[in-house]
Design an enzyme around this catalytic site. Sequence first.
Site, PDB file in Angstrom:
ATOM      1  N   HIS A   1       0.843  -1.195   0.000  1.00 37.79           N
ATOM      2  CA  HIS A   1       0.000   0.000   0.000  1.00 37.79           C
ATOM      3  C   HIS A   1       0.876   1.241   0.000  1.00 37.79           C
ATOM      4  O   HIS A   1       1.846   1.330   0.735  1.00 37.79           O
ATOM      5  CB  HIS A   1      -0.893   0.031   1.252  1.00 37.79           C
TER       6      HIS A   1
ATOM      7  N   ASP B   1     -15.322   2.083   8.016  1.00 37.52           N
ATOM      8  CA  ASP B   1     -14.294   3.048   7.658  1.00 37.52           C
ATOM      9  C   ASP B   1     -14.833   4.082   6.678  1.00 37.52           C
ATOM     10  O   ASP B   1     -14.548   5.272   6.794  1.00 37.52           O
ATOM     11  CB  ASP B   1     -13.067   2.344   7.062  1.00 37.52           C
TER      12      ASP B   1
ATOM     13  N   ARG C   1     -15.058  12.185   9.378  1.00 37.03           N
ATOM     14  CA  ARG C   1     -13.820  12.876   9.754  1.00 37.03           C
ATOM     15  C   ARG C   1     -13.520  14.004   8.786  1.00 37.03           C
ATOM     16  O   ARG C   1     -13.010  15.064   9.159  1.00 37.03           O
ATOM     17  CB  ARG C   1     -12.656  11.877   9.783  1.00 37.03           C
TER      18      ARG C   1
ATOM     19  N   SER D   1      -7.599   3.202   9.682  1.00 34.31           N
ATOM     20  CA  SER D   1      -8.371   3.281   8.436  1.00 34.31           C
ATOM     21  C   SER D   1      -7.649   2.526   7.315  1.00 34.31           C
ATOM     22  O   SER D   1      -8.230   1.660   6.649  1.00 34.31           O
ATOM     23  CB  SER D   1      -8.550   4.761   8.077  1.00 34.31           C
TER      24      SER D   1
ATOM     25  N   LYS E   1      -8.540  -1.620   5.669  1.00 37.92           N
ATOM     26  CA  LYS E   1      -8.823  -1.934   4.267  1.00 37.92           C
ATOM     27  C   LYS E   1      -7.892  -3.028   3.740  1.00 37.92           C
ATOM     28  O   LYS E   1      -8.312  -3.914   3.011  1.00 37.92           O
ATOM     29  CB  LYS E   1      -8.717  -0.662   3.423  1.00 37.92           C
TER      30      LYS E   1
HETATM   31  N1  URA Z   1      -6.242   7.385   3.762  1.00 39.77           N
HETATM   32  C1  URA Z   1      -7.122   6.508   4.317  1.00 39.77           C
HETATM   33  O1  URA Z   1      -7.454   5.500   3.718  1.00 39.77           O
HETATM   34  N2  URA Z   1      -7.619   6.800   5.529  1.00 39.77           N
HETATM   35  C2  URA Z   1      -7.300   7.901   6.199  1.00 39.77           C
HETATM   36  O2  URA Z   1      -7.793   8.079   7.291  1.00 39.77           O
HETATM   37  C3  URA Z   1      -6.401   8.803   5.622  1.00 39.77           C
HETATM   38  C4  URA Z   1      -5.887   8.520   4.391  1.00 39.77           C
END
Ligand code: URA
Length: 433
Positions: A82, A161, A168, A183, A187
């Site tokens: 990632h 999320d 947020r 977060s 994923k």
């Molecule tokens: N990228 C994400 O996937 N989550 C966040 O909280 C910030 C950046």
Amino acid sequence: MRMIDLIEKKQHDQELTEQEIKWMIKEYTADTIPDYQMSAMAMVIYFKGMTKAERSALTMAMVESGDQIDLSAISGVKVDKHSTGGVGDTTTLILAPLVASVGVPVAKMSGRGLGHTGGTIDKLEAIPGFHVEISKEQFVELVNENKVAVVGQSGNLTPADKKLYALRDVTSTVESIPLIASSIMSKKIASGADAIVLDVKTGAGAFMKSVDQARELAEAMVEIGNAVGRNTMAVISDMSQPLGNAIGNGLEVKEAIETLKGNGPKDLTELCLVLGSQMAYLGGAGNSLEEARALLEENLHNGKALEAFKVFVKSQGGDETVADHMDEVLPTAEFTAEVTAEKAGVVSTIVADQVGLAAMRLGAGRETKESEIDLAAGVYLNKKVGDAVEMGESLATLYSNKPIDESTKQTITESMKISETAEPLTLVYDIIK
Ligand code: URA
Ligand code: CA
């Protein structure tokens, strides 16, 4: 349980239990905890932070809020990579076949891009015929057979999320290390990765502007991954100037092919070797990072990485002759323009996000989710930081299928500073494991 009690607990520096966090995320996903209470919680977390145990619990609660991809039918350790995002980050296109070429399965789930350039899927679609609409069964079969396949995101992954991130975004609580780390990790874990390699970018083109911030985020994510049973490593890499020379979908495919042939830009090649050796090592190729790196270097030079790319492209319907006939096969732009140096000297800065913005205006990225991408559009940097230039020499070539306006050229001129000397840039700041 009552949400107000949990908010109060955090206000008084008390740790939330795993059970409380699970309850909170479950009820929030089910819409029984209202946004205003969750906003208060996000804000208290923003100011008070979270303990290691709370971070892991939050991550797993979000993983469990939706579907989880089961990759157990694929043999071997499934390693995912990632990147926190940057400009002209061509690494996935190279790493997928490169790591597969040493026998480590790369089962990649990717998305489309929003902003400066496309996502991995957009880039791959610059290859005529390439498609990611394959069934789960085909995906598993392809990875078992070729060690690499890319599929579009499907299913209902981490709905908690999605909801929390959107909240947020409008309550000024995005920039909280524990919330960002959980977060991102939720994923990756929901996508079925056994091991995770993170490329945390720092600099003008990155989300984390300073090295210290990037290190804090990297450490937080590595801790979560390892705590929940996923071997995780991270690299902190530079995104003050764009990575490699190409920014734009078709241009990046070309750059990826050159790199797989062993002729890629130095910075891009090096970062791929650093990230790739972590992926290969975690996937069981080589007994150390050094050994893993040696295997990858060998395959960049003996044709095996390129061969893995061709097999991968062909297996998903793409024209694999692209590898030997890039200029004929890849989309071409109707308009090109040169940005030339206004004086002689050394390139001392290339502001990544400005170059990204210009690439997007040329058509390489989406301004809104609905915009169409021009796969031929983008910026090719003929000079990078540290390169000497003569007055009038080309700094960058711009590509687009719509006429290129002066203001886009001006953006590139302003983003590339020419001085008498240049400070060398660090590419890899740190490795966290
Ligand atoms: N990228 C994400 O996937 N989550 C966040 O909280 C910030 C950046
Ligand atoms: Ca690039």
